[in-house]
Design an enzyme around this catalytic site. Structure first.
Site: not given
Ligand SMILES: *Cc1c(COP(=O)(O)O)cnc(C)c1O
Length: 494
Positions: A113
């Protein structure tokens, strides 16, 4: 460049306006009216660039209402050495013959993120200036763990913004909670909610849609905004690392210019893999887009059958950031694959709202299946994959393991042995309990001590900010009932 709502193409905004608004008033998501292309020559030129330069180059193609100097400055600030602990920012690591792992968790909160949430605040801040906005943006976030911390870390002390995060009191890991309640910054707030993630999320939606609160806040000089992956300012920075990974392979002589590479992405809200699709659309030689899910396999079924059906049990898994039944960003893909058919998208989303289900067929389904492969991975396989990769000397988290497993399934099923990259979305240290158990260790009782434990048994250094959580004093201890969330917001924005 214009940005259009997926539910009403006649709404066209500039990038700055789209980023400021987050979500269109009709409920649609803003999407570029056209996609710039990247030529093979440009890819070759980008090979010689740093990550920050690649970022400025790619994002600049979309942000024509920003100057190149502005975009360069954003990239330097977002991905500098004080933020990311690897100079490559998003390094590729080889795991086997023609397979690489794209590590997206070298930022301040150790989850992918950060790749977007270190950039979004810069984009938003500049967008406020460009659109002549004089109010302060208040970012409201409901989080199941990773987004809240990454958003606060990005927005901490950013001028003309405040950020308030709600998390379910018993719905996040101890480490995630400690990461959030120790957050620094004069403009941040954190509050636990007595309830689960949906309660927190519904509370935030209620606040957003309450005209009385909006009016009250406007009087105080605030407007509400979102840091969710529905905001275009979160998708755009994610396109960059797929292109950057390809450039790295090219530079190292691992692929020939133009040779397709498959990408496998552990998916929840469909934001990350959508960015990869957009990179492909721009001309990046992407082979198959492999969409990896955990036990919550709504996307696997959708890609295999065309039926999207959220009426199914919700499973709590060891990869919680993928425990999602409504993948919001799929709406952007449907808009694109249907050639911008906003009426069709509107009808799918209405059906989803009313019945929890919709079905695509015909040409749209054929296109979807030509581009994507969908696969899922249960809990036991997730653990077994962590163990197997660790045997080969590579420690991964639970989300990354899902991607590695689905990639292996895809290869076995299809015989497609082209070079492949799978995305690693979190440091294994964010999910110490499951990782320790998977590699055959009994986790010690204190959750923060498990960081040191994992470091000791694996010999892999823990990210310094996670290690520094030990003994850090909490700044926030607020807990609210669901019904009190409105009041918490009003108190925060005094
Ligand atoms: C948010 C997240 C995901 C999923 O990503 P999306 O963009 O929502 O598909 C996968 N792995 C981790 C560790 C995340 O924080």
């Amino acid at each position: 460049m214009d940005y259009l709502s997926t539910r009403d193409k006649t709404l066209a905004l500039s990038a700055a306006e789209a980023i400021k608004m987050g979500l269109s008033r009709d409920g649609g998501l803003f999407t570029p009216a056209r996609f710039p292309s990247i030529s093979p020559l440009e890819l070759e030129v980008m090979c010689e660039m740093s990550y920050q330069q690649r970022c400025a180059y790619v994002m600049g193609l979309f942000l024509d209402d920003f100057t190149p100097e502005e975009v360069s400055d954003f990239a330097l600030r977002a991905y500098g050495p004080e933020k990311f602990d690897d100079p490559a920012v998003a390094p590729l690591r080889r795991v086997g013959g023609k397979t690489w792992c794209l590590e997206l968790w070298h930022g301040p909160t150790s989850a992918f993120k950060d790749m977007a949430l270190q950039m979004l605040p810069q984009l938003l801040s500049a967008s406020l200036k460009k659109t002549g906005e004089d109010k302060t943006a208040c970012i409201l976030v409901a989080t199941s763990g990773d987004t809240g911390k990454a958003a606060m870390e990005g927005f901490a002390d950013v001028p003309q913004t405040k950020i308030l995060v709600f998390y379910p009191e018993n719905g996040v890991s101890q480490i995630q909670k400690l990461q959030m309640v120790t957050q620094e910054g004069a403009n941040v707030g954190v509050c636990a909610v007595r309830g689960n993630f949906d309660d927190a999320q519904n509370g935030v939606k209620r606040v957003f849609s309450d005209p009385a609160i909006r009016e009250e806040l406007a009087g105080r000089g605030f407007f509400l905004s979102s840091a969710n992956s529905i905001n275009w300012g979160r998708i755009l920075p994610q396109i960059v690392y797929y292109i950057s990974a390809y450039c790295d392979l090219l530079r190292e002589g691992e692929v020939r210019l133009g040779e397709p590479v498959n990408y496998c992405v552990p998916t929840g809200n469909f934001g990350n893999i959508l960015a990869c699709y957009y990179a492909r659309k721009m001309g990046l030689p992407v082979g198959k887009l492999i969409c990896a899910s955990n036990r919550n396999d709504v996307l696997t079924e959708f890609i295999r059958t065309g039926v999207y059906d959220r009426n199914r049990p919700f499973h709590t898994t060891m990869s919680p950031s993928m425990d999602i039944l409504i993948s919001s960003n799929l709406e952007r893909l449907l808009f694109d694959l249907s050639g911008g058919d906003d009426a069709l998208v509107r009808s799918y989303m209405e059906q989803l709202q009313k019945t929890g289900r919709y079905e695509v067929g015909g040409e749209l389904l054929a296109k979807l299946q030509g581009l994507f492969y969908g696969g899922c991975c249960g809990e036991e396989d997730t653990s077994a994959t962590i163990a197997a990769l660790w045997q080969d000397g590579y420690l991964v988290d639970t989300h990354t393991a899902v991607a590695a497993k689905v990639l292996a399934d895809y290869r076995r099923e299809t015989g497609d042995e082209r070079p492949a990259v799978f995305a690693s979305t979190a440091s294994p240290y964010k999910f110490c309990d499951s990782v320790l158990a998977a590699i055959g260790e009994e986790p010690v009782s204190d959750s923060v001590d498990r960081i040191a434990q994992l470091q000791e048994v694996s010999g892999v250094p823990a990210p310094s900010r996670l290690a520094a959580l030990k003994g850090k004093a909490p700044r926030f201890d607020g807990v609210a009932d669901r019904e009190e969330m409105e009041q918490v917001v009003l108190d925060f924005l005094k």
